[in-house]
Design an enzyme around this catalytic site. Sequence first.
Site, PDB file in Angstrom:
ATOM      1  N   HIS A  24      -8.861  25.591 -16.029  1.00 47.96           N
ATOM      2  CA  HIS A  24      -7.847  25.802 -14.992  1.00 47.96           C
ATOM      3  C   HIS A  24      -6.521  26.267 -15.595  1.00 47.96           C
ATOM      4  CE1 HIS A  24     -10.752  23.538 -12.715  1.00 47.96           C
ATOM      5  NE2 HIS A  24     -10.020  23.552 -11.625  1.00 47.96           N
ATOM      6  N   GLU A  64     -17.433  34.278  -6.484  1.00 44.82           N
ATOM      7  CA  GLU A  64     -16.360  35.142  -6.989  1.00 44.82           C
ATOM      8  C   GLU A  64     -16.793  36.592  -7.142  1.00 44.82           C
ATOM      9  OE1 GLU A  64     -16.942  32.111  -8.210  1.00 44.82           O
ATOM     10  OE2 GLU A  64     -15.059  31.035  -7.891  1.00 44.82           O
TER      11      GLU A  64
END
Lengths: 326, 378
Positions: A129, A60
Site C-alpha cells: 500500500h 484492475e
Amino acid sequence: MSEITMVEAINLALARALEEDQNVVVFGEDVGANGGVFRVTAGLQKRFGGERVLDAPLAETAIAGMAVGMATQGIRPIIEIQFMGFIYSAVDQIINHASRMRNRTRSRLTCPMVLRTPHGGGIHAPEHHCESTESMFAHMPGLRVVIPSSPQRAYGLLLAAIRDPDPVIFLEPSRLYRLMKEEVIDNGEALPLDVCFQLRDGKDVTLVTWGAMIHETMQAADQLASEGISAEVIDVATLKPLDMETILTSVAKTGRCVIVHEAARTCAIGSEIAAQLAERGLMSLFAPVQRVTGYDTIMPLFRLEKQYIPSTARIMAAVKKTQEVS
Amino acid sequence: MNASERPDHSPPLGSETRVVAFEIKHTQIIDHHGAPLGPLPEFAKDPAELIKLYRAMVLTRLFDNKAIALQRTGKMGTYASSNGQEGVAVGMGSAMQPCDVFAPVYREYGTQFMRGVAMHEILLYWGGDERGMNYAQQRQDFPISVPIASQIPHAVGAAFAMKLRKEPRVSVGVLGDGASSKGDFYESLNIAGAWQLPVVIVIVNNQWAISLPRHEQSFAATLAQKGIAAGVPCEQVDGNDVIAMRYIMERALERARNGGGPTLIEALTYRMSDHTTADDASRYRPPAELEGQRQFDPIMRLKNYLTHNADWDDAKEQALQAECSAEIESEVKLYLDTPPMPPESMFDHLYETLPAIYKEQRDEVMQLGATGGGEDHV
C-alpha cells in the site's frame, strides 16, 4: 473561503469535471457509496448518480482496459486503482494500449483517460500500500505522469489531467492527503501540465523533488536558510514529460543540485534528471549532483518506513556535501 | 464426469438440493457436406444473400494466399493467416451493423473487410506501417490486438460507453481458445454480465494456441461454458457453418441491442494454417489431423450447398475468383505503392501535441533521414 485538505481538493476537482462534461465517468473499486477508501470520491455518486460514479467489480485489468475502450469511444473515464501496489495487473493495458492507441491508429482512436492512484508511504499502511513506482510509467512513451504536492496543485493539476487529450497517470501522495490544508478556489481553473513549479527562490542550491517529499524538502530549505544557505525548491509535478528547462535554469543560477525522491534509487526519475544535468548542465555545476532517495530495497513494513523515506536530516546532509566544493 | 457429481461419487450428507442447472447448446444449420439439417433462417432462403457470404469467404481466402505469398517473397512482414476460419469471420461481419464496434484479434480479416477495412490497410499493418491501423472506414473499430485477450476489456468498455449514451449499438470482441484462459477475458466477461452491457464476445476456437492444443488449454468440456460463471448467456456454434454463425451472431446482437445484455459465443473452427508465417505447425501438429479437417472447410461447405440449391457452377466460380483476384491485385498495388512514412513521424502521434522536450529527438531523427545516419545500419 475555508482551507481544505488534498482529499477535499481532489474531490472538488472531480465534482467540477463531472459537472462540466457529461462524458466524464468515475469508476473503480469502492468509489461509489463508500466514497473511496481515502474518501476522495465521497458524495460524488449521490450527486451525479450511479451511472457516472460507480463501483467496479474487483478487477484492475478490466478496469484499466475498459477505460481504454470507453476513452476511444468518446467517454472520459477517470479510474481509481485503490493502491499503487495493485496497479501492476493494469500495467499491460496502460503500456500496451492506453499509451499507444493514438500512435497505433495515427490519432484515429485516442485515450483521454485518467488513472488516479494513491502514491507513497508514511501512513502506516499495510504491505503493497506504499508504492512509489512512478518511474515505471515515466519510462513509457505516450503517457503523462503527474503528481501534486499540495491541495491547490492537486485541484489544478487534476483538472488539467482530466481535460488532457491523452492518458494521464495521476499519483496522489497518500501522506499528503490530510497533512496540510490550503485555500482552494473552486473556479475550474487548471494548472499547466508539463512544467515544474518553483516553490521557493534561492541562490545556493537547487532542491528538486515532487509529491510527499516536498514536505521534508521545504523543511530542509527552512533550516538551511537559518544556517545561511539559500535553497531554491522545484516541484517537478509532471514527471513525464519532464520539464528540464526549469531545472537547468535553476541549476545555472545555483550551481548545485540535490534531487529528493521516495522511490528506490536505481533507474528512478532522479537518475534521469541527474543524467540530463550531466549532459546539458555540467558546466553550471560547482559540485556533483546529489540524490537523496528511498533505498534499493523493498519498501519496508511500517515499523521501518521512516528509515526508508528520506528525512530532512538526509536532505540537509546532501546539501552540505554540495557546499563543501567551491 | 458429470459436473453435478462429486469426484468420488460419495453420497450426499444433510440436505442437498439442486440450486441451478446449466447446459450448453450447439448449433449447426447445414452439415459439412452442405446439406440442411432443418429449416433455414430467413436470410439464408435468399440465394443472393448466401452468394454474398460465399464471395466474402472466397475473397478472404484468396487475400490470405496472396498475403502469405507477399511475406514469402520479402514484400511483407510476418502475417497471421485466417485460412479455415473464414466462416466465423464472415458470419460475424454479415451479422453486425456499421454502427457497431469491432475489437478483433489478428485473424478476423473476413469481418474487417465486410466492415469496410481495406485490404491494403491490413497489408500495410503487416508490412510494418502504423497507417494500416488508421482505417478510412469504421473509424470507431479497434485495430488488431496482438497482446492476447487484452482487447476484450476494450470491447466491454466500448459497450459501457454505448450503454451510458443509451445508443442502440453493440460492441463485439473476439478472442481465441488460448485467450480464454486469460484473466483479461474473465474479468471483463464478469463485468459485462454484472453491468448487463451490450457486448457479444466470440471465442474463435480454432483448436490450437500456437502449439498448445485445445484439450491441453482447458479441461472444460466447452469454452462457451465459461460464460456460465459470469451469468452471461453462452452457446456453441459450428463456426465452419457460416449460416449458423451468422444466425447465432444475429440473435446475440439483437438481444444486446434491445437491452438484453451480453452473450458469449464459442465458434468451433480449425486453423488450417501455421500460427503465423514465422511458425511451422508441422513441428507440433500431426499432418493427419490437418488433412482430416479439410472436409469441414467452411468455403467448400457453402459451395456444395449453393451447387445443389442455387445453380452454382464452375463458370460462376471462375468468374467470382477472377473478380476477387482482380480486387486483391489492385489492393496489393496500393500497398506496394505506398511510400514509407518519414522517420520523424514516429513522434507525431505520441501525444496530441508533442511536448517540447521531445523536439530535439524528433529533429535528430529528421536530420539523420531515411538511413538513420548511415548506410551500414542494419
